[in-house]
Write a protein that holds these residues in place. Structure first.
Motif, PDB file in Angstrom:
ATOM      1  N   ALA A   1       0.987  -1.184  -0.105  1.00 10.80           N
ATOM      2  CA  ALA A   1      -0.008  -0.221  -0.060  1.00 10.80           C
ATOM      3  C   ALA A   1       1.155   1.215   0.208  1.00 10.80           C
ATOM      4  O   ALA A   1       0.534   2.270  -0.778  1.00 10.80           O
ATOM      5  CB  ALA A   1      -0.950  -0.002   1.178  1.00 10.80           C
ATOM      6  N   GLY A   2       1.885   1.446   0.798  1.00 10.86           N
ATOM      7  CA  GLY A   2       2.788   2.338   0.890  1.00 10.86           C
ATOM      8  C   GLY A   2       3.536   2.836  -0.408  1.00 10.86           C
ATOM      9  O   GLY A   2       3.646   3.902  -0.901  1.00 10.86           O
ATOM     10  N   PHE A   3       4.073   1.551  -0.915  1.00 10.07           N
ATOM     11  CA  PHE A   3       4.946   1.735  -2.293  1.00 10.07           C
ATOM     12  C   PHE A   3       4.008   2.173  -3.503  1.00 10.07           C
ATOM     13  O   PHE A   3       4.561   2.929  -4.248  1.00 10.07           O
ATOM     14  CB  PHE A   3       5.290   0.261  -2.595  1.00 10.07           C
ATOM     15  N   HIS A   4       2.790   2.005  -3.229  1.00 11.28           N
ATOM     16  CA  HIS A   4       1.857   2.296  -4.615  1.00 11.28           C
ATOM     17  C   HIS A   4       1.038   3.651  -4.030  1.00 11.28           C
ATOM     18  O   HIS A   4       0.061   3.932  -4.720  1.00 11.28           O
ATOM     19  CB  HIS A   4       1.198   1.361  -4.796  1.00 11.28           C
ATOM     20  N   ALA A   5       1.430   4.357  -2.933  1.00 11.13           N
ATOM     21  CA  ALA A   5       0.559   5.485  -2.613  1.00 11.13           C
ATOM     22  C   ALA A   5       1.080   6.432  -1.885  1.00 11.13           C
ATOM     23  O   ALA A   5       1.031   7.863  -2.121  1.00 11.13           O
ATOM     24  CB  ALA A   5      -0.746   5.203  -2.285  1.00 11.13           C
TER      25      ALA A   5
ATOM     26  N   CYS B   1       2.349   9.976  -3.272  1.00 15.69           N
ATOM     27  CA  CYS B   1       3.188   9.651  -4.237  1.00 15.69           C
ATOM     28  C   CYS B   1       3.421   8.053  -4.523  1.00 15.69           C
ATOM     29  O   CYS B   1       3.198   7.406  -3.444  1.00 15.69           O
ATOM     30  CB  CYS B   1       4.786  10.233  -3.968  1.00 15.69           C
ATOM     31  N   THR B   2       4.029   7.768  -5.925  1.00 14.79           N
ATOM     32  CA  THR B   2       3.701   6.379  -6.142  1.00 14.79           C
ATOM     33  C   THR B   2       4.607   6.120  -7.361  1.00 14.79           C
ATOM     34  O   THR B   2       5.234   6.626  -8.022  1.00 14.79           O
ATOM     35  CB  THR B   2       2.165   6.157  -7.227  1.00 14.79           C
ATOM     36  N   SER B   3       5.379   4.859  -6.893  1.00 13.27           N
ATOM     37  CA  SER B   3       6.370   4.245  -7.862  1.00 13.27           C
ATOM     38  C   SER B   3       5.478   3.457  -8.967  1.00 13.27           C
ATOM     39  O   SER B   3       4.969   2.499  -8.446  1.00 13.27           O
ATOM     40  CB  SER B   3       7.164   3.254  -7.236  1.00 13.27           C
TER      41      SER B   3
ATOM     42  N   PHE C   1       8.183   7.701 -11.044  1.00 18.11           N
ATOM     43  CA  PHE C   1       7.924   8.106  -9.851  1.00 18.11           C
ATOM     44  C   PHE C   1       6.957   9.260 -10.087  1.00 18.11           C
ATOM     45  O   PHE C   1       7.398  10.380 -10.398  1.00 18.11           O
ATOM     46  CB  PHE C   1       9.008   8.459  -8.773  1.00 18.11           C
ATOM     47  N   ALA C   2       5.443   9.178  -9.514  1.00 18.57           N
ATOM     48  CA  ALA C   2       4.934  10.287  -9.674  1.00 18.57           C
ATOM     49  C   ALA C   2       4.433  10.760  -8.290  1.00 18.57           C
ATOM     50  O   ALA C   2       4.303  10.160  -7.285  1.00 18.57           O
ATOM     51  CB  ALA C   2       3.478   9.757 -10.017  1.00 18.57           C
TER      52      ALA C   2
ATOM     53  N   GLU D   1      -3.204  -5.148  -4.504  1.00 19.21           N
ATOM     54  CA  GLU D   1      -2.601  -4.176  -4.344  1.00 19.21           C
ATOM     55  C   GLU D   1      -1.725  -3.803  -5.319  1.00 19.21           C
ATOM     56  O   GLU D   1      -1.327  -2.634  -5.666  1.00 19.21           O
ATOM     57  CB  GLU D   1      -1.660  -4.444  -3.102  1.00 19.21           C
ATOM     58  N   GLU D   2      -1.247  -4.740  -6.219  1.00 15.94           N
ATOM     59  CA  GLU D   2      -0.658  -4.264  -7.390  1.00 15.94           C
ATOM     60  C   GLU D   2      -1.300  -3.607  -8.572  1.00 15.94           C
ATOM     61  O   GLU D   2      -0.578  -3.176  -9.369  1.00 15.94           O
ATOM     62  CB  GLU D   2       0.228  -5.652  -8.007  1.00 15.94           C
ATOM     63  N   HIS D   3      -2.549  -3.607  -8.304  1.00 18.30           N
ATOM     64  CA  HIS D   3      -3.310  -2.757  -9.290  1.00 18.30           C
ATOM     65  C   HIS D   3      -3.858  -1.285  -8.869  1.00 18.30           C
ATOM     66  O   HIS D   3      -4.534  -0.454  -9.351  1.00 18.30           O
ATOM     67  CB  HIS D   3      -4.696  -3.254  -9.482  1.00 18.30           C
ATOM     68  N   ARG D   4      -3.129  -1.087  -7.568  1.00 17.71           N
ATOM     69  CA  ARG D   4      -3.135   0.327  -7.121  1.00 17.71           C
ATOM     70  C   ARG D   4      -2.741   1.315  -8.119  1.00 17.71           C
ATOM     71  O   ARG D   4      -1.794   0.819  -9.020  1.00 17.71           O
ATOM     72  CB  ARG D   4      -2.347   0.487  -5.621  1.00 17.71           C
ATOM     73  N   VAL D   5      -3.139   2.558  -8.329  1.00 21.90           N
ATOM     74  CA  VAL D   5      -2.976   3.235  -9.333  1.00 21.90           C
ATOM     75  C   VAL D   5      -1.574   3.279 -10.017  1.00 21.90           C
ATOM     76  O   VAL D   5      -0.573   3.961  -9.168  1.00 21.90           O
ATOM     77  CB  VAL D   5      -3.533   4.946  -9.160  1.00 21.90           C
TER      78      VAL D   5
END
Length: 283
Positions: free
Chosen positions: A49-53, A88-90, A206-207, A277-281
């Motif tokens: 969750a953290g890595f993708h948000a 922020c998201t990788s 990285f967004a 979770e791997e489909h988080r934006v």
């Protein structure tokens, strides 16, 4: 790129690129930190969750990236001098895969009261048409949020497979080609999408979603955020100070709080919840 050019281009087109923010060597260092984290921290329940948000809560290198002066100087031309990192998201597309991002607008499901937001996308590997770079429709930021439909497509990397439900002028779309160490920035109403990665390298970006301190969540939720420039005189968010240690207790706790709040927005009105979770934006 001159600051006036950034402001005028953003107002006219809704996006600006390429902007140089760091050397290729520095981009390589941050990419290495991300890939090390992927191998080292997957046992932590907060990692996905953290890595993708909220990667800046977990990795010092990502917090450092959100604070880089060339990035903040560009963002301040649009938002002013009081700036928060909302999230922020990788964004990673593996080589030779068919995953894609459908046409969408960032602010559709964020639950934010205004559009004083800029998304910065930093290339940590080459972003090319072959690797599935983003595409922007110039001027589409002048529209408000349009209708979206949830598709839940297996190859669509958005949380809900959300897709703009009106006709998109794809022929006018611009490919956002970036070298490692360069960035683009776009408005939260921008129509954008990206295709599959047909290259032999991972496409890693990285967004960072920056907002003005004047912004707030519609329901008043105190989402954890980071103040990266200026001061916050409004108090609409919980201000977090990321640790200089990876996967710190405080950082993981902030991820848990943020994830609980954000789920209300990301899945508001959805027919399905709890997507992988791997489909988080990602894009």
């Amino acid at each position: 790129m001159e600051s006036d050019t950034i402001k005028l281009g953003f107002e006219r087109d809704g996006f600006v690129f390429p902007i140089d923010v760091m050397s290729p060597a520095e981009a390589k260092r941050i990419r290495a930190a991300i890939e090390h984290a992927e191998k080292s921290y997957t046992d932590y329940p907060e990692f996905a969750a953290g890595f993708h948000a909220h990667g800046n809560f977990l990795l010092p290198e990502l917090d450092e990236l959100t604070r880089m002066e060339p990035i903040l100087d560009a963002v301040s031309r649009v938002l002013g001098d009081n700036i928060l990192v909302w999230g922020c998201t990788s964004f990673i597309k593996e080589p030779r895969t068919s995953n894609f991002i459908s046409w969408h607008q960032d602010l559709t499901y964020w639950g934010i009261d205004k559009a004083e937001e800029v998304t910065v996308w930093v290339a940590l590997s080459p972003a090319t048409e072959e690797s599935g770079c983003m595409r922007y429709v110039p001027g589409s930021h002048r529209q408000s949020i349009v209708a979206h439909e949830d598709t839940y497509g297996e190859e669509n990397l958005l949380t809900r497979g959300q897709e703009i439900a009106v006709k998109v002028d794809e022929a006018s779309a611009v490919s956002v080609i970036l070298k490692p160490g360069q960035m683009s920035m776009h408005h939260g109403h921008m129509f954008h999408a990206s295709g599959p990665n047909r290259s032999n390298d991972r496409r890693i970006g990285f967004a960072i979603q920056y907002i003005s301190t004047r912004m707030s969540q519609i329901d008043g939720g105190m989402l954890p955020v980071v103040l990266v420039r200026g001061e916050d005189r409004f108090g609409n968010y919980e201000l977090v100070r990321p640790s200089n240690q990876p996967m710190s207790d405080d950082g993981r706790a902030a991820v848990r709080r943020a994830s609980k709040i954000m789920e209300r927005y990301l899945y508001a009105g959805a027919d399905q919840v709890g997507r992988r979770e791997e489909h988080r934006v990602r894009r």
